[in-house]
Scaffold this motif. Sequence first.
Motif, PDB file in Angstrom:
ATOM      1  N   ASN A  92       0.854  -1.189   0.000  1.00  0.00           N
ATOM      2  CA  ASN A  92       0.000   0.000   0.000  1.00  0.00           C
ATOM      3  C   ASN A  92       0.900   1.252   0.000  1.00  0.00           C
ATOM      4  N   PRO A  93       0.852   2.044  -1.063  1.00  0.00           N
ATOM      5  CA  PRO A  93       1.756   3.203  -1.141  1.00  0.00           C
ATOM      6  C   PRO A  93       1.616   4.158   0.047  1.00  0.00           C
ATOM      7  N   ALA A  94       0.441   4.143   0.691  1.00  0.00           N
ATOM      8  CA  ALA A  94       0.242   5.010   1.861  1.00  0.00           C
ATOM      9  C   ALA A  94       1.166   4.597   3.002  1.00  0.00           C
ATOM     10  N   ASN A  95       1.599   3.328   2.996  1.00  0.00           N
ATOM     11  CA  ASN A  95       2.483   2.826   4.060  1.00  0.00           C
ATOM     12  C   ASN A  95       3.937   2.705   3.602  1.00  0.00           C
ATOM     13  N   ALA A  96       4.211   3.095   2.378  1.00  0.00           N
ATOM     14  CA  ALA A  96       5.559   2.892   1.818  1.00  0.00           C
ATOM     15  C   ALA A  96       6.514   3.983   2.300  1.00  0.00           C
ATOM     16  N   ASP A  97       7.758   3.577   2.562  1.00  0.00           N
ATOM     17  CA  ASP A  97       8.777   4.531   3.025  1.00  0.00           C
ATOM     18  C   ASP A  97       9.087   5.568   1.946  1.00  0.00           C
ATOM     19  N   GLU A  98       9.535   6.720   2.424  1.00  0.00           N
ATOM     20  CA  GLU A  98       9.962   7.779   1.491  1.00  0.00           C
ATOM     21  C   GLU A  98      11.087   7.281   0.593  1.00  0.00           C
ATOM     22  N   GLY A  99      11.035   7.693  -0.659  1.00  0.00           N
ATOM     23  CA  GLY A  99      12.107   7.333  -1.584  1.00  0.00           C
ATOM     24  C   GLY A  99      11.897   5.998  -2.272  1.00  0.00           C
ATOM     25  N   THR A 100      10.836   5.254  -1.884  1.00  0.00           N
ATOM     26  CA  THR A 100      10.581   3.978  -2.547  1.00  0.00           C
ATOM     27  C   THR A 100       9.760   4.216  -3.829  1.00  0.00           C
ATOM     28  N   ASP A 104       6.669   6.971  -4.388  1.00  0.00           N
ATOM     29  CA  ASP A 104       6.861   8.077  -5.328  1.00  0.00           C
ATOM     30  C   ASP A 104       5.996   7.969  -6.584  1.00  0.00           C
ATOM     31  N   PHE A 105       5.607   6.742  -6.964  1.00  0.00           N
ATOM     32  CA  PHE A 105       4.900   6.584  -8.242  1.00  0.00           C
ATOM     33  C   PHE A 105       3.500   5.963  -8.140  1.00  0.00           C
ATOM     34  N   ALA A 106       3.245   5.138  -7.109  1.00  0.00           N
ATOM     35  CA  ALA A 106       1.997   4.363  -7.108  1.00  0.00           C
ATOM     36  C   ALA A 106       0.776   5.262  -6.934  1.00  0.00           C
ATOM     37  N   GLU A 107      -0.325   4.821  -7.523  1.00  0.00           N
ATOM     38  CA  GLU A 107      -1.579   5.572  -7.445  1.00  0.00           C
ATOM     39  C   GLU A 107      -2.487   5.047  -6.331  1.00  0.00           C
ATOM     40  N   ILE A 109      -3.353   1.022  -3.783  1.00  0.00           N
ATOM     41  CA  ILE A 109      -2.879  -0.329  -3.435  1.00  0.00           C
ATOM     42  C   ILE A 109      -2.996  -1.261  -4.644  1.00  0.00           C
ATOM     43  N   GLU A 110      -3.972  -1.007  -5.504  1.00  0.00           N
ATOM     44  CA  GLU A 110      -4.131  -1.836  -6.711  1.00  0.00           C
ATOM     45  C   GLU A 110      -3.160  -1.379  -7.801  1.00  0.00           C
ATOM     46  N   ALA A 111      -3.216  -0.103  -8.134  1.00  0.00           N
ATOM     47  CA  ALA A 111      -2.309   0.460  -9.145  1.00  0.00           C
ATOM     48  C   ALA A 111      -1.028   0.881  -8.429  1.00  0.00           C
ATOM     49  N   ASN A 112      -0.293  -0.139  -7.940  1.00  0.00           N
ATOM     50  CA  ASN A 112       0.871   0.167  -7.096  1.00  0.00           C
ATOM     51  C   ASN A 112       2.198   0.020  -7.857  1.00  0.00           C
ATOM     52  N   SER A 113       2.115   0.198  -9.156  1.00  0.00           N
ATOM     53  CA  SER A 113       3.279   0.421 -10.034  1.00  0.00           C
ATOM     54  C   SER A 113       4.175  -0.780 -10.307  1.00  0.00           C
ATOM     55  N   VAL A 114       4.480  -1.558  -9.278  1.00  0.00           N
ATOM     56  CA  VAL A 114       5.425  -2.659  -9.485  1.00  0.00           C
ATOM     57  C   VAL A 114       5.036  -3.907  -8.713  1.00  0.00           C
ATOM     58  N   HIS A 115       5.425  -5.036  -9.272  1.00  0.00           N
ATOM     59  CA  HIS A 115       5.356  -6.315  -8.565  1.00  0.00           C
ATOM     60  C   HIS A 115       6.763  -6.871  -8.459  1.00  0.00           C
TER      61      HIS A 115
END
Length: 138
Positions: A92-100, A104-107, A109-115
Amino acid sequence: MQRTLSILKPDVTRRNLTGAVNGRIESAGLRIIAQRRIHLSLEQAQQFYAVHQERSFFNDLCTFMSSGPVVVQVLQGENAVEQYRKIMGATNPANADEGTIRRDFAESIEANSVHGSDSFENAGIEIAFFFSQMDIVG
Ligand code: CMP
């Protein structure tokens, strides 16, 4: 040396961010040793994510992953599985550390840019899903 499977998701290709994400990967010391841009069918997405088929988000996830082009990659480096998960950030990008990447890119939890593969064992299975040995130039 370890290998892991990476997928740049449709939200990345739609916003023309393939190079930006690849820059993050290479800056972290990981090498892209195989790469292909493909458009998954719904059935292929369902097959790839079969481990999640009982989850409530399965249908939406597979619909999203087949909604546009993705870039599938094999990454190689020291501790590649863990290293890639570190630079991706939390699901979940809301829980992702700064600089990840996800911060920086995810929209969403579903459109989270990378797997990225979640274990060494799954990396082998996921790489074999998309690539033959001849595609991988380490
Ligand atoms: P990924 O690493 O590709 O593995 C499964 C994906 O399901 C995950 O990233 C998320 O993009 C997606 N997903 C959607 N909703 C959820 C959720 N509630 N919990 C976990 N993953 C989710």
